[in-house]
Design a protein around this motif. Structure first.
Motif, PDB file in Angstrom:
ATOM      1  N   GLY A  88      14.808 -14.107   1.198  1.00 43.20           N
ATOM      2  CA  GLY A  88      13.760 -13.447   1.972  1.00 43.20           C
ATOM      3  C   GLY A  88      13.745 -11.944   1.857  1.00 43.20           C
ATOM      4  N   VAL A  89      14.376 -11.403   0.791  1.00 45.16           N
ATOM      5  CA  VAL A  89      14.408  -9.953   0.572  1.00 45.16           C
ATOM      6  C   VAL A  89      13.433  -9.593  -0.548  1.00 45.16           C
ATOM      7  N   GLY A  90      12.544  -8.643  -0.289  1.00 43.82           N
ATOM      8  CA  GLY A  90      11.620  -8.152  -1.307  1.00 43.82           C
ATOM      9  C   GLY A  90      11.730  -6.656  -1.435  1.00 43.82           C
ATOM     10  N   MET A  91      11.313  -6.133  -2.585  1.00 47.86           N
ATOM     11  CA  MET A  91      11.407  -4.683  -2.798  1.00 47.86           C
ATOM     12  C   MET A  91      10.115  -4.154  -3.394  1.00 47.86           C
ATOM     13  N   VAL A  92       9.620  -3.064  -2.809  1.00 47.25           N
ATOM     14  CA  VAL A  92       8.453  -2.350  -3.316  1.00 47.25           C
ATOM     15  C   VAL A  92       8.957  -1.065  -3.950  1.00 47.25           C
ATOM     16  N   PHE A  93       8.827  -0.969  -5.270  1.00 46.68           N
ATOM     17  CA  PHE A  93       9.401   0.159  -5.993  1.00 46.68           C
ATOM     18  C   PHE A  93       8.494   1.385  -5.912  1.00 46.68           C
ATOM     19  N   GLN A  94       9.110   2.552  -6.086  1.00 52.03           N
ATOM     20  CA  GLN A  94       8.368   3.813  -6.037  1.00 52.03           C
ATOM     21  C   GLN A  94       7.290   3.855  -7.111  1.00 52.03           C
ATOM     22  N   HIS A  95       7.623   3.438  -8.320  1.00 49.81           N
ATOM     23  CA  HIS A  95       6.658   3.400  -9.411  1.00 49.81           C
ATOM     24  C   HIS A  95       6.032   2.010  -9.432  1.00 49.81           C
ATOM     25  N   PHE A  96       4.747   1.943  -9.168  1.00 49.89           N
ATOM     26  CA  PHE A  96       4.068   0.669  -9.049  1.00 49.89           C
ATOM     27  C   PHE A  96       4.274  -0.191 -10.297  1.00 49.89           C
ATOM     28  N   GLN A  97       4.511  -1.469 -10.091  1.00 47.99           N
ATOM     29  CA  GLN A  97       4.720  -2.399 -11.191  1.00 47.99           C
ATOM     30  C   GLN A  97       3.518  -3.341 -11.253  1.00 47.99           C
ATOM     31  N   GLU A 145      -9.313  -0.225 -10.761  1.00 44.35           N
ATOM     32  CA  GLU A 145     -10.402   0.295  -9.950  1.00 44.35           C
ATOM     33  C   GLU A 145      -9.964   0.629  -8.525  1.00 44.35           C
ATOM     34  N   LEU A 146      -8.709   0.398  -8.209  1.00 48.87           N
ATOM     35  CA  LEU A 146      -8.199   0.635  -6.863  1.00 48.87           C
ATOM     36  C   LEU A 146      -7.658   2.047  -6.720  1.00 48.87           C
ATOM     37  N   GLY A 147      -7.733   2.582  -5.506  1.00 51.71           N
ATOM     38  CA  GLY A 147      -7.094   3.851  -5.188  1.00 51.71           C
ATOM     39  C   GLY A 147      -5.593   3.663  -5.039  1.00 51.71           C
ATOM     40  N   VAL A 148      -4.875   4.768  -4.918  1.00 51.46           N
ATOM     41  CA  VAL A 148      -3.406   4.706  -4.847  1.00 51.46           C
ATOM     42  C   VAL A 148      -2.951   3.951  -3.607  1.00 51.46           C
ATOM     43  N   GLY A 149      -3.594   4.213  -2.470  1.00 53.56           N
ATOM     44  CA  GLY A 149      -3.218   3.529  -1.240  1.00 53.56           C
ATOM     45  C   GLY A 149      -3.425   2.034  -1.339  1.00 53.56           C
ATOM     46  N   GLU A 150      -4.510   1.615  -1.988  1.00 52.40           N
ATOM     47  CA  GLU A 150      -4.773   0.185  -2.165  1.00 52.40           C
ATOM     48  C   GLU A 150      -3.745  -0.444  -3.095  1.00 52.40           C
ATOM     49  N   ARG A 151      -3.346   0.267  -4.126  1.00 52.48           N
ATOM     50  CA  ARG A 151      -2.314  -0.251  -5.034  1.00 52.48           C
ATOM     51  C   ARG A 151      -0.999  -0.462  -4.280  1.00 52.48           C
ATOM     52  N   GLN A 152      -0.705   0.463  -3.381  1.00 57.77           N
ATOM     53  CA  GLN A 152       0.496   0.318  -2.571  1.00 57.77           C
ATOM     54  C   GLN A 152       0.442  -0.976  -1.762  1.00 57.77           C
ATOM     55  N   ARG A 153      -0.739  -1.281  -1.220  1.00 60.67           N
ATOM     56  CA  ARG A 153      -0.887  -2.511  -0.429  1.00 60.67           C
ATOM     57  C   ARG A 153      -0.757  -3.755  -1.306  1.00 60.67           C
ATOM     58  N   VAL A 154      -1.209  -3.669  -2.558  1.00 57.18           N
ATOM     59  CA  VAL A 154      -1.023  -4.796  -3.475  1.00 57.18           C
ATOM     60  C   VAL A 154       0.464  -5.067  -3.683  1.00 57.18           C
ATOM     61  N   GLU A 155       1.241  -4.009  -3.838  1.00 49.23           N
ATOM     62  CA  GLU A 155       2.684  -4.176  -4.035  1.00 49.23           C
ATOM     63  C   GLU A 155       3.325  -4.845  -2.811  1.00 49.23           C
ATOM     64  N   ILE A 156       2.904  -4.442  -1.621  1.00 51.28           N
ATOM     65  CA  ILE A 156       3.446  -5.059  -0.410  1.00 51.28           C
ATOM     66  C   ILE A 156       2.989  -6.508  -0.315  1.00 51.28           C
ATOM     67  N   LEU A 157       1.732  -6.763  -0.670  1.00 51.80           N
ATOM     68  CA  LEU A 157       1.209  -8.127  -0.650  1.00 51.80           C
ATOM     69  C   LEU A 157       2.017  -9.024  -1.590  1.00 51.80           C
ATOM     70  N   LYS A 158       2.420  -8.479  -2.742  1.00 53.63           N
ATOM     71  CA  LYS A 158       3.212  -9.250  -3.702  1.00 53.63           C
ATOM     72  C   LYS A 158       4.500  -9.783  -3.067  1.00 53.63           C
ATOM     73  N   VAL A 159       5.215  -8.939  -2.334  1.00 48.77           N
ATOM     74  CA  VAL A 159       6.487  -9.400  -1.761  1.00 48.77           C
ATOM     75  C   VAL A 159       6.242 -10.338  -0.580  1.00 48.77           C
ATOM     76  N   TYR A 161       3.745 -12.425  -0.364  1.00 51.75           N
ATOM     77  CA  TYR A 161       3.338 -13.670  -1.014  1.00 51.75           C
ATOM     78  C   TYR A 161       4.561 -14.494  -1.402  1.00 51.75           C
ATOM     79  N   ARG A 162       5.631 -13.823  -1.762  1.00 54.29           N
ATOM     80  CA  ARG A 162       6.867 -14.494  -2.171  1.00 54.29           C
ATOM     81  C   ARG A 162       7.757 -14.835  -0.987  1.00 54.29           C
ATOM     82  N   GLY A 163       7.256 -14.592   0.226  1.00 51.80           N
ATOM     83  CA  GLY A 163       7.967 -15.011   1.423  1.00 51.80           C
ATOM     84  C   GLY A 163       8.953 -14.017   1.984  1.00 51.80           C
ATOM     85  N   ALA A 164       8.874 -12.766   1.593  1.00 55.47           N
ATOM     86  CA  ALA A 164       9.846 -11.771   2.061  1.00 55.47           C
ATOM     87  C   ALA A 164       9.692 -11.510   3.562  1.00 55.47           C
ATOM     88  N   LYS A 165      10.816 -11.518   4.254  1.00 57.52           N
ATOM     89  CA  LYS A 165      10.856 -11.111   5.659  1.00 57.52           C
ATOM     90  C   LYS A 165      11.600  -9.789   5.823  1.00 57.52           C
TER      91      LYS A 165
END
Length: 509
Positions: A88-97, A145-159, A161-165
């Motif tokens: 249940g551990v996820g990581m959002v990296f500084q450089h968007f992946q 086509e996304l702004g930087v803030g939206e890309r950040q939210r995609v990264e959080i959504l990714k973790v 989605y994988r069930g991170a708590k």
């Protein structure tokens, strides 16, 4: 800090006696702290303090030499990120992946196809998470086509989605404007309210105090304090991190002269499709002046730097260095004429990571002393000057024979600044010169830039740190969709006003 949680609070993560060493370097030494479930726990420290190593251990990228990790009360051994994700551990990296040419849905599902497939079930889950946490993301929109803030939210959504708590966020606000930071913090508080535990790593101490429930300070590889935000100021945190109080950026008394060092006149740059990425850009920079460029990433800053350096050729307009028209000059000729560059990505464009520091001293300066003598590389001269840079710019390294990769980010950045200053430039391009560095390295870089400015250096400063822009610049221009849309006086403008102009919500002063 209590070694055990009270009955009223449950511990999500507990690390005890964590130690990790690499050849010649002790990265972590007896790191111990606890993180309560359903809280935002900030981790702060200088570059090289051991934060990145610790987070890699928590995410299973590296294994500790000693110590234990408990997740939700169970001692665990993490051999890979897959092990961490399973816990249940996820990581959002500084450089968007993220893959720019993929949709939001495709980026989220990539690598996790077994969870919900790639069809309607996956789409429904992405929509559910986006709506539940107020992300407002369209699964079918291309990431490019996304702004930087939206890309950040995609990264959080990714973790999610994988069930991170338990979510680790590494410098999540590094490239966000104030309004985007506010939106991110609202999202993080929503996650916290739903019971998620967040580990927040940042060098922006005011933001740490605004978002965190608890703060752990790491210095030289070990934990030195655990504090509540209400009990400390940003200055207090800085002192805990580096052992001394640190200055703020300040323009001091104006040193701007009437000697023009750089002139851009009607510069338009087009991409391969013919779209203008820079449109009719015009400004001058004088000796002793710092011209700041503000803008959300992706609005033409990279193209502006590449055009001045000579990596891109304008479709229209001209560039002059002093009285010389350099529009048709090569990058090599521009560098030899006195253009220094602190690149926005130090790993890709600033360093040979697997080469020793003394060879990196030569990089970009291989046509003149002390790097060369006649037609030959001057090994002795390069080594001596590398020793001088290491001493003058406080680059902390065991040796000038140490590879650039072995240095912390802050020390890599100080080395690059020292190298570019050492070329006696007439114009310095500083692209995000303090991004990802700690408050100590940041203050040192500010001091060197102010000193060079007093000596008559002209500086083109591109930064996502609005306090840095306001504190160092003589004038600030805002770049939006490849056009200059505003000019501001740093003495009167606020970060909020700059942020509004950068996002198109405000006008010029």
């Amino acid at each position: 800090m209590s070694s055990t949680a009270t009955a009223a609070h449950e511990v999500a993560v507990a690390v005890s006696g964590i130690g990790k060493s690499f050849p010649g370097v002790v990265a972590n030494r007896d790191i111990t702290f606890e993180i309560e479930r359903g809280t935002i726990h900030a981790l702060v420290g200088e570059n090289g303090a051991g934060k990145s190593t610790l987070m890699k251990i928590l995410y299973g990228v590296q294994r500790p030499d000693e110590g234990t990790i408990e997740i939700n009360g169970e001692t665990v051994s993490l051999h890979s990120p897959s092990d961490a994700i399973a816990r249940g551990v996820g990581m959002v990296f500084q450089h968007f992946q993220l893959a720019d040419n993929f949709t939001v849905l495709e980026n989220v599902v990539l690598g996790a196809e077994k969870l919900h497939g790639i069809g309607d079930a996956a789409r429904s889950e992405v929509l559910r998470i986006s709506e539940e946490y107020g992300f407002g993301l369209d699964p079918d929109e291309l990431v490019e086509e996304l702004g930087v803030g939206e890309r950040q939210r995609v990264e959080i959504l990714k973790v999610l989605y994988r069930g991170a708590k338990i979510i680790i966020l590494d410098e999540p606000t590094a490239v966000l404007v104030p309004q985007e930071v506010d939106a991110l913090f609202a999202n993080l508080r929503g996650l916290k309210a739903e019971g998620h535990t967040l580990i927040f790593i940042s060098h922006k101490l005011d933001e740490v105090r605004a978002i965190a429930d608890d703060i752990t300070v790491i210095r030289r590889g070990t934990t030195v304090a655990s504090v509540k935000p209400a009990d400390v100021s940003s200055r207090d945190l800085a002192e805990l991190m580096v052992g001394s109080e640190l200055p703020s950026p300040s323009t001091e008394e104006s040193t701007v002269t009437d000697r023009v060092k750089l002139t851009l006149d009607g510069i338009t740059v087009r991409d391969r499709s013919g779209r203008a990425v820079l449109s009719d850009i015009g400004f001058q920079i004088h000796a002793g002046e710092i011209l700041g460029i503000a803008g959300v990433e992706g609005n033409g800053q990279t193209e502006l730097v590449d055009t001045v350096v000579g990596l891109l050729r304008p479709a229209e307009g001209s560039i002059r260095l002093g009285e010389e028209d350099i529009t048709g000059w090569s990058t090599k000729k521009r560098r030899a004429a006195g253009i220094g560059v602190i690149p926005e990505d130090r790993h890709r464009h600033g360093l040979l990571l697997d080469a020793p520091l003394w060879e990196n001293r030569i990089l970009g300066h291989q046509t003149r002393p002390p790097s060369v003598k006649g037609p030959w590389i001057d090994r002795s001269g390069a080594r001596q000057d590398t020793d001088r840079i290491v001493s003058t710019y406080d680059v902390r390294t065991p040796s000038i024979d140490t590879t650039a990769r072995a240095l912390s980010g802050g020390n890599q950045q100080k080395f690059i600044v020292g190298r570019e200053m050492s070329g006696e430039p007439v114009l310095l391009i500083g692209a995000h010169p303090t991004r990802g560095v700690d408050v100590g390295a940041q203050a040192a870089i500010w001091d060197h830039m102010r000193a060079a400015r007093r000596e008559g250096l002209a500086v083109l400063l591109i930064s996502a740190d609005l306090d840095e822009l306001i504190g160092l610049s003589d004038t600030i221009r805002v770049l939006l969709r490849g056009k200059i849309v505003g000019s501001f006086d740093p003495q009167t403008v606020t970060p909020q006003e700059l942020g509004s102009a950068m996002t198109g919500a405000g006008g010029a002063a």
